[in-house]
Design an enzyme around this catalytic site. Structure first.
Site, PDB file in Angstrom:
ATOM      1  CB  SER A 138      64.919 -39.294 -71.055  1.00  0.00           C
ATOM      2  OG  SER A 138      65.336 -39.674 -69.769  1.00  0.00           O
ATOM      3  CE  LYS A 164      67.294 -36.990 -69.071  1.00  0.00           C
ATOM      4  NZ  LYS A 164      66.510 -35.810 -68.660  1.00  0.00           N
ATOM      5  CE  LYS A 166      66.181 -39.904 -66.350  1.00  0.00           C
ATOM      6  NZ  LYS A 166      66.082 -38.612 -65.642  1.00  0.00           N
ATOM      7  CG  ASP A 192      68.859 -36.608 -65.512  1.00  0.00           C
ATOM      8  OD1 ASP A 192      69.330 -36.211 -64.422  1.00  0.00           O
ATOM      9  OD2 ASP A 192      67.669 -36.412 -65.845  1.00  0.00           O
ATOM     10  CD  GLU A 217      68.679 -33.513 -66.910  1.00  0.00           C
ATOM     11  OE1 GLU A 217      68.923 -34.045 -68.017  1.00  0.00           O
ATOM     12  OE2 GLU A 217      67.532 -33.341 -66.484  1.00  0.00           O
ATOM     13  CG  ASP A 242      65.440 -31.762 -64.009  1.00  0.00           C
ATOM     14  OD1 ASP A 242      64.512 -31.099 -63.536  1.00  0.00           O
ATOM     15  OD2 ASP A 242      65.242 -32.895 -64.520  1.00  0.00           O
ATOM     16  CE  LYS A 266      62.302 -32.589 -66.153  1.00  0.00           C
ATOM     17  NZ  LYS A 266      62.658 -33.606 -65.137  1.00  0.00           N
ATOM     18  N   GLY A 294      61.116 -33.511 -69.571  1.00  0.00           N
ATOM     19  CA  GLY A 294      59.839 -34.229 -69.519  1.00  0.00           C
ATOM     20  C   GLY A 294      59.707 -34.976 -68.209  1.00  0.00           C
TER      21      GLY A 294
HETATM   22  O1  OSB Z   1      65.040 -36.046 -64.573  1.00  0.00           O
HETATM   23  O2  OSB Z   1      64.314 -35.560 -66.484  1.00  0.00           O
HETATM   24  C1  OSB Z   1      64.209 -36.231 -65.448  1.00  0.00           C
HETATM   25  C2  OSB Z   1      61.363 -38.755 -65.787  1.00  0.00           C
HETATM   26  C3  OSB Z   1      60.892 -38.783 -64.504  1.00  0.00           C
HETATM   27  C4  OSB Z   1      61.512 -38.019 -63.543  1.00  0.00           C
HETATM   28  C5  OSB Z   1      62.612 -37.226 -63.881  1.00  0.00           C
HETATM   29  C6  OSB Z   1      63.080 -37.174 -65.174  1.00  0.00           C
HETATM   30  C7  OSB Z   1      62.463 -37.978 -66.138  1.00  0.00           C
HETATM   31  C8  OSB Z   1      62.908 -38.067 -67.528  1.00  0.00           C
HETATM   32  C9  OSB Z   1      61.874 -38.477 -68.532  1.00  0.00           C
HETATM   33  O3  OSB Z   1      64.058 -37.907 -67.876  1.00  0.00           O
HETATM   34  C10 OSB Z   1      61.882 -37.705 -69.787  1.00  0.00           C
HETATM   35  C11 OSB Z   1      60.620 -37.981 -70.574  1.00  0.00           C
HETATM   36  O4  OSB Z   1      59.528 -37.535 -70.161  1.00  0.00           O
HETATM   37  O5  OSB Z   1      60.716 -38.642 -71.604  1.00  0.00           O
HETATM   38 MG    MG Z   2      66.470 -34.617 -65.170  1.00  0.00          MG
END
Ligand code: OSB
Ligand code: MG
Length: 374
Positions: A138, A164, A166, A192, A217, A242, A266, A294
């Site tokens: 991510s 992925k 952001k 995401d 996402e 999510d 999660k 995660g």
């Molecule tokens: O939306 O998946 C998410 C990290 C913090 C808060 C939300 C998210 C995330 C990540 C991190 O995408 C994924 C990782 O732990 O590597």
């Molecule tokens: Mg997410």
């Protein structure tokens, strides 16, 4: 028999190698509430809470979790005996609505405790059979499309099975286009939004269909299931939820409404392993693939997530990056690694978490300590 005598809460500060920016905020130091359960016979089991300082991902924070654990949740496990960890979820429900991250932080180490006692791997106890899990990365929001494209190329070279990105309004189409151009047509890519868009952005989001994404996402607010369904009907790209998926019933609603074709599970978000397993089963029954997300976990949370992701319907790559992607040094040994072809091994031959928590290092990083006794 699970008989917890003491719950230790530690706040630790673990500096990230690089800041991680999502649509609603940036993390530079990860503050983690680490939970240690002590059984009557001296066995210890570890867990971690996925909440952060601010309520920008969910309403919960480290402080609300500490309050809920101290006042309402730790007393439940301290005053009861459980035959199996599978019973703990129901015991934490009466009188405590919501607070799912806090519940998970107590429920999940109960499974680790049972695995230790029975000398089973956590994966085996949860019912997972997979030996290796494909890993996705991510990538946070970067200052420019070129900077993000460079990160994505590096991730592909490290072997990640899925990348992925952001996104947020103002940092989306151009960024995705630059990354797709740089990594080529074959690398599985997803985005995401962490709920940064509204239904008024639907036309704009539809432009993302051009990039062959595996999924988009959480475009809208967590409560907006019907609006996600309307968007899904317009898009070719699968929507993955999510933040919206807080319980098995919510997963059923999302599937019935057509709000998502993929679900991110999660365990730390949904109240723990029992809820996560039920969501997994609901999705499997409806042909909806799931993957393990995660929350920038330490090696403790990673052990929990890897174990869960060994269940059969976790058929897509998880956000299960190795320790070195986040930390100069993790708090477990061995650290979590990824093979050159993007797989993490499930430590099935060791009981419990499959890694050892480095208690001295945890103590060094601790900024606050609280013991809760029966
Ligand atoms: O939306 O998946 C998410 C990290 C913090 C808060 C939300 C998210 C995330 C990540 C991190 O995408 C994924 C990782 O732990 O590597
Ligand atoms: Mg997410």
């Amino acid at each position: 028999m699970l008989a917890v005598r003491r719950v230790t809460l530690r706040d630790i500060r673990l500096p990230l190698k690089e800041p991680f920016r999502i649509s609603s905020g940036v993390t530079t130091d990860r503050h983690i509430l680490v939970v240690e359960l002590h059984d009557a016979d001296g066995t210890a089991a570890w867990g971690e809470c996925v909440a952060d300082d601010a309520p920008n991902y969910s309403p919960e924070t480290i402080e609300t979790c500490r309050l809920a654990i101290r006042n309402w949740l730790a007393p439940v496990v301290l005053h009861r005996r459980f035959a199996t960890a599978a019973e703990v979820r129901a015991a934490l429900e009466p009188g405590v609505r919501g607070h799912r991250m806090a519940k998970a932080a107590i429920e999940m180490p109960m499974w680790a405790l049972e695995a230790e006692q029975r000398q089973l791997s956590l994966a085996a106890l949860l019912g997972g059979a997979r030996a290796e899990i494909p890993v996705g990365i991510s990538l946070g929001i970067e200052p420019s499309p070129a900077a993000l494209a460079a990160k994505a190329v590096a991730a592909r070279e490290q072997g990640y099975r899925r990348v992925k990105l952001k996104i947020m309004p103002g940092a989306d189409v151009e960024y995705v286009a630059a990354v797709r151009r740089a990594v080529g047509a074959d690398l599985p890519l997803s985005v995401d939004a962490n709920a940064a868009y509204t239904p008024a952005d639907a036309d704009h989001l539809a432009v993302l269909d051009a990039f062959g994404l595996v999924m988009i996402e959480q475009p809208f607010e967590p409560d907006d299931l019907r609006r996600h369904a309307e968007l899904q009907h317009r898009l070719r790209t699968p929507i993955c939820l999510d933040e919206s998926i807080t319980s098995p019933a919510r997963a059923e609603d999302a599937v019935a409404l057509g709000s998502a074709r993929i679900v991110n599970i999660k365990p730390g978000r949904v109240g723990g392993f029992q809820a996560a397993r039920e969501i997994h089963d609901v999705c499997a029954a409806h042909g909806i693939p799931v993957w393990c997300g995660g929350m920038l976990e330490s090696g403790i949370g990673r052990a929990h997530n890897v174990a869960l992701a060994s269940l059969a319907n976790f058929s897509l790559a998880g956000d299960l990056s190795p320790s070195a992607r986040y930390w100069e040094r993790d708090i477990v040994t061995p650290e979590w690694t990824m093979s050159g072809d993007g797989l993490v091994s499930v430590p099935r031959s060791r009981a419990g978490l499959g890694v050892t928590v480095d208690r001295d290092r945890v103590d060094d990083l601790t900024t606050r300590l609280e013991e809760i006794d029966a």
